[in-house]
Design a protein around this motif. Structure first.
Motif, PDB file in Angstrom:
ATOM      1  N   ARG A  81       0.103  -0.753   2.572  1.00 27.58           N
ATOM      2  CA  ARG A  81       1.117   0.016   2.249  1.00 27.58           C
ATOM      3  C   ARG A  81       2.287  -0.819   1.879  1.00 27.58           C
ATOM      4  NH1 ARG A  81       0.378   5.554   2.626  1.00 27.58           N
ATOM      5  NH2 ARG A  81       2.773   5.772   2.826  1.00 27.58           N
TER       6      ARG A  81
ATOM      7  N   LYS B   2       5.964  -4.516 -11.188  1.00 21.22           N
ATOM      8  CA  LYS B   2       5.791  -3.461 -12.293  1.00 21.22           C
ATOM      9  C   LYS B   2       4.311  -3.577 -12.983  1.00 21.22           C
ATOM     10  CE  LYS B   2       9.965  -2.255 -11.371  1.00 21.22           C
ATOM     11  NZ  LYS B   2      10.411  -1.286 -10.656  1.00 21.22           N
TER      12      LYS B   2
ATOM     13  N   ILE C  14       4.172   7.848  -8.675  1.00 21.45           N
ATOM     14  CA  ILE C  14       3.625   7.068  -9.785  1.00 21.45           C
ATOM     15  C   ILE C  14       2.240   7.686 -10.020  1.00 21.45           C
ATOM     16  CG2 ILE C  14       2.680   4.904 -10.414  1.00 21.45           C
ATOM     17  CD1 ILE C  14       4.381   3.497  -8.670  1.00 21.45           C
TER      18      ILE C  14
ATOM     19  N   PHE D  95       3.774  -1.280  -1.841  1.00 23.90           N
ATOM     20  CA  PHE D  95       5.386  -0.925  -2.292  1.00 23.90           C
ATOM     21  C   PHE D  95       6.042  -2.066  -2.576  1.00 23.90           C
ATOM     22  CE2 PHE D  95       5.019   2.563   1.317  1.00 23.90           C
ATOM     23  CZ  PHE D  95       4.664   3.492   0.528  1.00 23.90           C
TER      24      PHE D  95
ATOM     25  N   ALA E  23      -0.552   4.797  -1.122  1.00 22.11           N
ATOM     26  CA  ALA E  23       0.675   4.306  -1.391  1.00 22.11           C
ATOM     27  C   ALA E  23       1.275   4.542  -2.580  1.00 22.11           C
ATOM     28  CB  ALA E  23       0.629   2.682  -0.954  1.00 22.11           C
ATOM     29  N   VAL E  24       0.435   4.263  -3.778  1.00 27.14           N
ATOM     30  CA  VAL E  24       0.788   4.709  -5.282  1.00 27.14           C
ATOM     31  C   VAL E  24       1.316   5.957  -5.378  1.00 27.14           C
ATOM     32  CG1 VAL E  24       0.161   4.390  -7.601  1.00 27.14           C
ATOM     33  CG2 VAL E  24      -0.313   2.593  -6.061  1.00 27.14           C
TER      34      VAL E  24
ATOM     35  N   LEU F  34       4.892  -3.007  -6.378  1.00 28.72           N
ATOM     36  CA  LEU F  34       5.168  -2.080  -7.309  1.00 28.72           C
ATOM     37  C   LEU F  34       6.683  -2.331  -7.649  1.00 28.72           C
ATOM     38  CD1 LEU F  34       3.315   1.021  -6.038  1.00 28.72           C
ATOM     39  CD2 LEU F  34       2.796  -0.096  -7.887  1.00 28.72           C
ATOM     40  N   ASP F  35       7.667  -2.633  -6.734  1.00 32.64           N
ATOM     41  CA  ASP F  35       9.015  -2.603  -6.844  1.00 32.64           C
ATOM     42  C   ASP F  35       9.448  -3.899  -7.753  1.00 32.64           C
ATOM     43  OD1 ASP F  35      11.636  -1.780  -6.344  1.00 32.64           O
ATOM     44  OD2 ASP F  35      11.627  -3.552  -5.151  1.00 32.64           O
TER      45      ASP F  35
ATOM     46  N   GLN G 165       4.344   6.877  -3.853  1.00 26.17           N
ATOM     47  CA  GLN G 165       5.827   6.455  -4.895  1.00 26.17           C
ATOM     48  C   GLN G 165       6.080   7.371  -5.979  1.00 26.17           C
ATOM     49  OE1 GLN G 165       7.538   4.402  -2.724  1.00 26.17           O
ATOM     50  NE2 GLN G 165       7.558   2.873  -4.171  1.00 26.17           N
TER      51      GLN G 165
END
Length: 335
Positions: free
Chosen positions: A229, A240, A264, A233, A258-259, A236-237, A262
């Motif tokens: 996780r 991208k 997403i 995170f 986790a996605v 993704l931050d 967020q």
């Protein structure tokens, strides 16, 4: 009516009892014509071996040992089903140990199995195993060994694996053909053979379509539940990605959750595919695309090779690495 024995068959066919015994086991040492003669006669007279007598006569336990990292892992539970199916069919019991990803515990498991005088060992290596001295030691003792799924090239023995490279290649290619270009790869510790093979398949697919490999899109995770996780995170931050390819059951579920946490959208914002044997993949929202390892077939094949070696149906000097094809299930998460 008394049961037919090996001595009865030997007397009827004018053969030695040792020849009949080896023929009934399918030994490669016996002439095919002799083997055919013995088997046909045994079937005709309805011969059935006595497992207790066999165990005493051959000085064997009629048991094989199995060591896996974790039974709760869906892949390993399916592999064990395959192992047990083949062992039961051939009159063997299965003794199962878990290493829990610990090298020290794996070594202890090996010692216990040798102490129980199992006839052979099947093992999938722990996440910490970098040395193979404990495996070389049982080979020196003459204990047949087969390594499956998580293998090592540091030891000469029979091995059974999924075609990890091709499975990863096809998963990555699928994402590319659906328009994804920043494909992240979340994978297991780098020392694992499966990790290395799947990474190479991922890189080969990128190269085929002219996408430059970016090491910043690859993340290695240990076995702590929260680690995936945190990794996802951060990924993704900072990176991208427009797609994620995960390399195991656990990583697939942890990363998928986790996605979603967020906010997403899958697959609108990020496409998703896992290298997994999850039985619930089709029940996720959206249903998860997967590369499925043939776990049952891997376990069954590994057991076949081990038992053939124990029963001398296979020449112990014939070392093979068998790759079994993966299966692709593309669902809504990767479109």
């Amino acid at each position: 009516m008394e049961a037919i024995t090996i001595k009865d068959i030997a007397r009827a066919l004018n053969l030695s009892t040792s020849t009949v015994s080896r023929a009934l086991r399918g030994s490669y040492e016996i002439n095919p014509d002799t083997k055919k003669l013995v088997l046909e006669y045994a079937e005709k007279v309805n011969y059935h071996p006595n497992p207790i007598a066999l165990s005493l006569k051959e000085n064997k336990s009629r048991a094989i040992g199995v060591i896996v990292p974790e039974i709760a892992n869906h892949f390993f539970s399916q592999a064990i089903n395959g192992i047990e199916a083949e062992a039961y069919k051939r009159g063997y019991h299965v003794v199962i140990f878990q290493s829990h990803e610990s090298y020290e515990r794996e070594c202890s498991n090996i010692q216990h199995l040798v102490g129980r005088k199992v006839d052979g060992v099947l093992i999938s290596l722990s996440g910490q195993t970098t040395h193979t001295g404990h495996l070389l030691e049982i080979q020196k003792r003459g204990v047949p060994l087969v390594v499956f799924d998580r293998i090592t090239n540091d030891i000469e023995t029979n091995k059974v694996i999924a075609d990890n490279f091709q499975g990863a290649f096809q998963a990555t290619e699928h994402l590319i053909l659906n328009g994804r270009k920043r494909i992240a790869h979340i994978t297991s510790p780098s020392l694992l053979y499966t990790t290395q093979e799947r990474l190479e398949g991922y890189k080969a697919a990128l190269a085929k379509y002219g996408i430059i490999f970016d090491e910043n899109l690859v993340r290695y995770c240990g076995f702590a539940p929260e680690e995936a996780r945190q990794v996802i995170f951060e990924l993704l931050d900072t990176q991208k990605p427009d797609a994620i390819f995960t390399a195991s059951d656990r990583l697939a579920l942890d990363s998928f959750a986790a996605v979603k946490a967020q906010g997403i959208r899958i697959p609108d914002d990020v496409a998703f595919i896992g290298f997994t044997n999850l039985g619930v993949a089709h029940l996720l929202d959206p249903p998860l695309s997967t590369v499925v390892q043939p776990a049952f077939a891997i376990g069954k094949t590994a057991a076949e090779i081990l038992l053939d070696t124990i029963e001398k149906k296979q020449n112990a000097s014939e070392i093979r690495t068998i790759k079994i094809a993966t299966e692709l299930n593309f669902r809504q998460s990767s479109k």
